[in-house]
Design a protein around this motif. Structure first.
Motif, PDB file in Angstrom:
ATOM      1  N   VAL A   1      50.909  35.266  36.571  1.00 37.97           N
ATOM      2  CA  VAL A   1      50.663  35.011  37.992  1.00 37.97           C
ATOM      3  C   VAL A   1      49.770  36.109  38.579  1.00 37.97           C
ATOM      4  O   VAL A   1      48.834  35.828  39.338  1.00 37.97           O
ATOM      5  N   ALA A   2      50.002  37.357  38.219  1.00 40.78           N
ATOM      6  CA  ALA A   2      49.175  38.461  38.710  1.00 40.78           C
ATOM      7  C   ALA A   2      47.733  38.331  38.210  1.00 40.78           C
ATOM      8  O   ALA A   2      46.783  38.558  38.955  1.00 40.78           O
ATOM      9  N   ALA A   3      47.561  37.951  36.946  1.00 43.71           N
ATOM     10  CA  ALA A   3      46.215  37.778  36.389  1.00 43.71           C
ATOM     11  C   ALA A   3      45.474  36.641  37.089  1.00 43.71           C
ATOM     12  O   ALA A   3      44.285  36.763  37.430  1.00 43.71           O
ATOM     13  N   VAL A   4      46.162  35.532  37.323  1.00 41.46           N
ATOM     14  CA  VAL A   4      45.541  34.399  38.028  1.00 41.46           C
ATOM     15  C   VAL A   4      45.177  34.803  39.452  1.00 41.46           C
ATOM     16  O   VAL A   4      44.088  34.476  39.944  1.00 41.46           O
ATOM     17  N   ALA A   5      46.052  35.532  40.132  1.00 39.09           N
ATOM     18  CA  ALA A   5      45.764  35.983  41.504  1.00 39.09           C
ATOM     19  C   ALA A   5      44.561  36.925  41.527  1.00 39.09           C
ATOM     20  O   ALA A   5      43.719  36.840  42.422  1.00 39.09           O
ATOM     21  N   LEU A   6      44.452  37.804  40.546  1.00 37.76           N
ATOM     22  CA  LEU A   6      43.326  38.726  40.461  1.00 37.76           C
ATOM     23  C   LEU A   6      42.010  37.976  40.241  1.00 37.76           C
ATOM     24  O   LEU A   6      41.009  38.249  40.911  1.00 37.76           O
ATOM     25  N   VAL A   7      42.007  37.016  39.329  1.00 39.46           N
ATOM     26  CA  VAL A   7      40.803  36.221  39.065  1.00 39.46           C
ATOM     27  C   VAL A   7      40.419  35.416  40.297  1.00 39.46           C
ATOM     28  O   VAL A   7      39.246  35.361  40.688  1.00 39.46           O
ATOM     29  N   LEU A   8      41.390  34.797  40.941  1.00 37.41           N
ATOM     30  CA  LEU A   8      41.134  33.996  42.132  1.00 37.41           C
ATOM     31  C   LEU A   8      40.592  34.857  43.278  1.00 37.41           C
ATOM     32  O   LEU A   8      39.614  34.478  43.938  1.00 37.41           O
ATOM     33  N   SER A   9      41.180  36.016  43.513  1.00 38.74           N
ATOM     34  CA  SER A   9      40.703  36.883  44.596  1.00 38.74           C
ATOM     35  C   SER A   9      39.299  37.412  44.300  1.00 38.74           C
ATOM     36  O   SER A   9      38.466  37.499  45.206  1.00 38.74           O
ATOM     37  N   THR A  10      39.004  37.746  43.056  1.00 40.47           N
ATOM     38  CA  THR A  10      37.664  38.196  42.689  1.00 40.47           C
ATOM     39  C   THR A  10      36.635  37.088  42.915  1.00 40.47           C
ATOM     40  O   THR A  10      35.552  37.330  43.436  1.00 40.47           O
ATOM     41  N   ALA A  11      36.983  35.863  42.543  1.00 44.98           N
ATOM     42  CA  ALA A  11      36.084  34.727  42.748  1.00 44.98           C
ATOM     43  C   ALA A  11      35.839  34.483  44.238  1.00 44.98           C
ATOM     44  O   ALA A  11      34.703  34.221  44.657  1.00 44.98           O
ATOM     45  N   LEU A  12      36.872  34.564  45.049  1.00 45.61           N
ATOM     46  CA  LEU A  12      36.717  34.362  46.495  1.00 45.61           C
ATOM     47  C   LEU A  12      35.869  35.453  47.134  1.00 45.61           C
ATOM     48  O   LEU A  12      35.035  35.177  48.010  1.00 45.61           O
ATOM     49  N   ILE A  13      36.039  36.681  46.721  1.00 47.00           N
ATOM     50  CA  ILE A  13      35.233  37.785  47.249  1.00 47.00           C
ATOM     51  C   ILE A  13      33.764  37.590  46.864  1.00 47.00           C
ATOM     52  O   ILE A  13      32.863  37.741  47.686  1.00 47.00           O
ATOM     53  N   GLY A  14      33.515  37.244  45.610  1.00 51.20           N
ATOM     54  CA  GLY A  14      32.141  36.987  45.164  1.00 51.20           C
ATOM     55  C   GLY A  14      31.503  35.843  45.923  1.00 51.20           C
ATOM     56  O   GLY A  14      30.335  35.906  46.318  1.00 51.20           O
ATOM     57  N   TYR A  15      32.255  34.775  46.158  1.00 56.06           N
ATOM     58  CA  TYR A  15      31.748  33.631  46.915  1.00 56.06           C
ATOM     59  C   TYR A  15      31.429  34.023  48.354  1.00 56.06           C
ATOM     60  O   TYR A  15      30.403  33.625  48.904  1.00 56.06           O
ATOM     61  N   ALA A  16      32.275  34.821  48.971  1.00 57.75           N
ATOM     62  CA  ALA A  16      32.071  35.231  50.356  1.00 57.75           C
ATOM     63  C   ALA A  16      30.863  36.154  50.501  1.00 57.75           C
ATOM     64  O   ALA A  16      30.161  36.114  51.518  1.00 57.75           O
ATOM     65  N   LEU A  17      30.593  36.981  49.508  1.00 59.53           N
ATOM     66  CA  LEU A  17      29.505  37.951  49.594  1.00 59.53           C
ATOM     67  C   LEU A  17      28.164  37.425  49.104  1.00 59.53           C
ATOM     68  O   LEU A  17      27.149  38.103  49.259  1.00 59.53           O
ATOM     69  N   ARG A  18      28.110  36.238  48.538  1.00 61.90           N
ATOM     70  CA  ARG A  18      26.866  35.781  47.925  1.00 61.90           C
ATOM     71  C   ARG A  18      25.716  35.692  48.916  1.00 61.90           C
ATOM     72  O   ARG A  18      24.576  35.935  48.552  1.00 61.90           O
ATOM     73  N   ASP A  19      25.968  35.360  50.166  1.00 65.73           N
ATOM     74  CA  ASP A  19      24.908  35.293  51.171  1.00 65.73           C
ATOM     75  C   ASP A  19      24.709  36.617  51.885  1.00 65.73           C
ATOM     76  O   ASP A  19      23.703  36.820  52.546  1.00 65.73           O
ATOM     77  N   GLY A  20      25.653  37.512  51.780  1.00 67.28           N
ATOM     78  CA  GLY A  20      25.573  38.776  52.494  1.00 67.28           C
ATOM     79  C   GLY A  20      24.874  39.883  51.742  1.00 67.28           C
ATOM     80  O   GLY A  20      24.606  40.935  52.294  1.00 67.28           O
ATOM     81  N   ILE A  21      24.550  39.656  50.478  1.00 64.39           N
ATOM     82  CA  ILE A  21      23.895  40.686  49.684  1.00 64.39           C
ATOM     83  C   ILE A  21      22.395  40.441  49.717  1.00 64.39           C
ATOM     84  O   ILE A  21      21.922  39.393  49.294  1.00 64.39           O
ATOM     85  N   ASN A  22      21.656  41.392  50.267  1.00 70.72           N
ATOM     86  CA  ASN A  22      20.206  41.293  50.334  1.00 70.72           C
ATOM     87  C   ASN A  22      19.605  42.455  49.564  1.00 70.72           C
ATOM     88  O   ASN A  22      19.789  43.607  49.942  1.00 70.72           O
ATOM     89  N   TYR A  23      18.883  42.159  48.511  1.00 75.44           N
ATOM     90  CA  TYR A  23      18.271  43.204  47.706  1.00 75.44           C
ATOM     91  C   TYR A  23      17.026  43.742  48.381  1.00 75.44           C
ATOM     92  O   TYR A  23      16.292  43.007  49.036  1.00 75.44           O
ATOM     93  N   PHE A  24      16.767  45.036  48.218  1.00 73.14           N
ATOM     94  CA  PHE A  24      15.577  45.671  48.775  1.00 73.14           C
ATOM     95  C   PHE A  24      14.434  45.546  47.787  1.00 73.14           C
ATOM     96  O   PHE A  24      14.603  45.740  46.596  1.00 73.14           O
ATOM     97  N   ARG A  25      13.245  45.235  48.316  1.00 75.44           N
ATOM     98  CA  ARG A  25      12.026  45.191  47.510  1.00 75.44           C
ATOM     99  C   ARG A  25      10.912  45.882  48.268  1.00 75.44           C
ATOM    100  O   ARG A  25      10.796  45.748  49.474  1.00 75.44           O
ATOM    101  N   SER A  26      10.085  46.589  47.541  1.00 71.70           N
ATOM    102  CA  SER A  26       8.902  47.211  48.137  1.00 71.70           C
ATOM    103  C   SER A  26       7.766  46.195  48.080  1.00 71.70           C
ATOM    104  O   SER A  26       7.825  45.224  47.321  1.00 71.70           O
ATOM    105  N   PRO A  27       6.707  46.385  48.880  1.00 76.26           N
ATOM    106  CA  PRO A  27       5.562  45.466  48.816  1.00 76.26           C
ATOM    107  C   PRO A  27       4.981  45.335  47.410  1.00 76.26           C
ATOM    108  O   PRO A  27       4.585  44.245  47.001  1.00 76.26           O
ATOM    109  N   SER A  28       4.935  46.423  46.643  1.00 80.01           N
ATOM    110  CA  SER A  28       4.411  46.359  45.278  1.00 80.01           C
ATOM    111  C   SER A  28       5.254  45.438  44.403  1.00 80.01           C
ATOM    112  O   SER A  28       4.717  44.682  43.588  1.00 80.01           O
ATOM    113  N   GLU A  29       6.569  45.486  44.553  1.00 81.40           N
ATOM    114  CA  GLU A  29       7.453  44.618  43.782  1.00 81.40           C
ATOM    115  C   GLU A  29       7.286  43.159  44.181  1.00 81.40           C
ATOM    116  O   GLU A  29       7.314  42.272  43.322  1.00 81.40           O
ATOM    117  N   VAL A  30       7.091  42.905  45.476  1.00 83.09           N
ATOM    118  CA  VAL A  30       6.920  41.532  45.956  1.00 83.09           C
ATOM    119  C   VAL A  30       5.615  40.942  45.434  1.00 83.09           C
ATOM    120  O   VAL A  30       5.575  39.798  44.983  1.00 83.09           O
TER     121      VAL A  30
END
Length: 149
Positions: A15-44
């Motif tokens: 039960v603890a392992a399932v809860a850990l996997v589920l909470s990690t998946a929910l956190i990743g899903y919630a943050l997927r739109d909130g993470i913005n990577y930085f790029r310099s003009p040269s990289e773009v």
């Protein structure tokens, strides 16, 4: 009796392992739109991102490139000394936004123009965002204002 304790322990671990996997998946899903990577003009310029990818672009506002359009639309170029990217922004610019100063914008790269949804500028004369400073140092353009000349 001993078998029952062992079975209960196994159930708790599962039960603890399932809860850990589920909470990690929910956190990743919630943050997927909130993470913005930085790029310099040269990289773009070297590797243009997909038009649906949201990221942060930073550099110096190129002198003479700031054009105020209809309403609140503003266009300008951002450079890191190695490459230049055109930026279009609709909205009110920060008070300290000006040519030759560091900025970071959040948005998408569509049709060779960075469509910014948010613009951040320096907050005093000596401030330079770390990402912009690192990109300028990498291009050999950055000069430390505190260094003795």
């Amino acid at each position: 009796m001993k078998g029952l304790k062992k079975q209960r322990r196994i159930q708790i671990v599962v039960v603890a392992a399932v809860a850990l996997v589920l909470s990690t998946a929910l956190i990743g899903y919630a943050l997927r739109d909130g993470i913005n990577y930085f790029r310099s003009p040269s990289e773009v310029v070297a590797e243009p991102p997909a038009s649906d990818e949201k990221f942060r672009l930073g550099g110096l506002v190129e002198a003479g490139s700031l054009i105020r359009g209809q309403g609140e639309t503003v266009t300008f170029n951002v450079t890191d000394g190695g490459a230049t990217v055109a930026v279009s922004y609709t909205g009110v610019l920060p008070d300290l936004f000006e040519e030759g100063q560091g900025m970071i914008g959040t948005g998408q790269y569509i049709g060779n123009v960075f469509q910014a949804s948010e613009i951040l500028a320096k907050h005093d004369e000596t401030y330079m965002p770390k990402e912009v400073m690192d990109a300028l140092k990498e291009q050999g353009v950055y000069v430390d204002p505190d260094a003795d000349t």
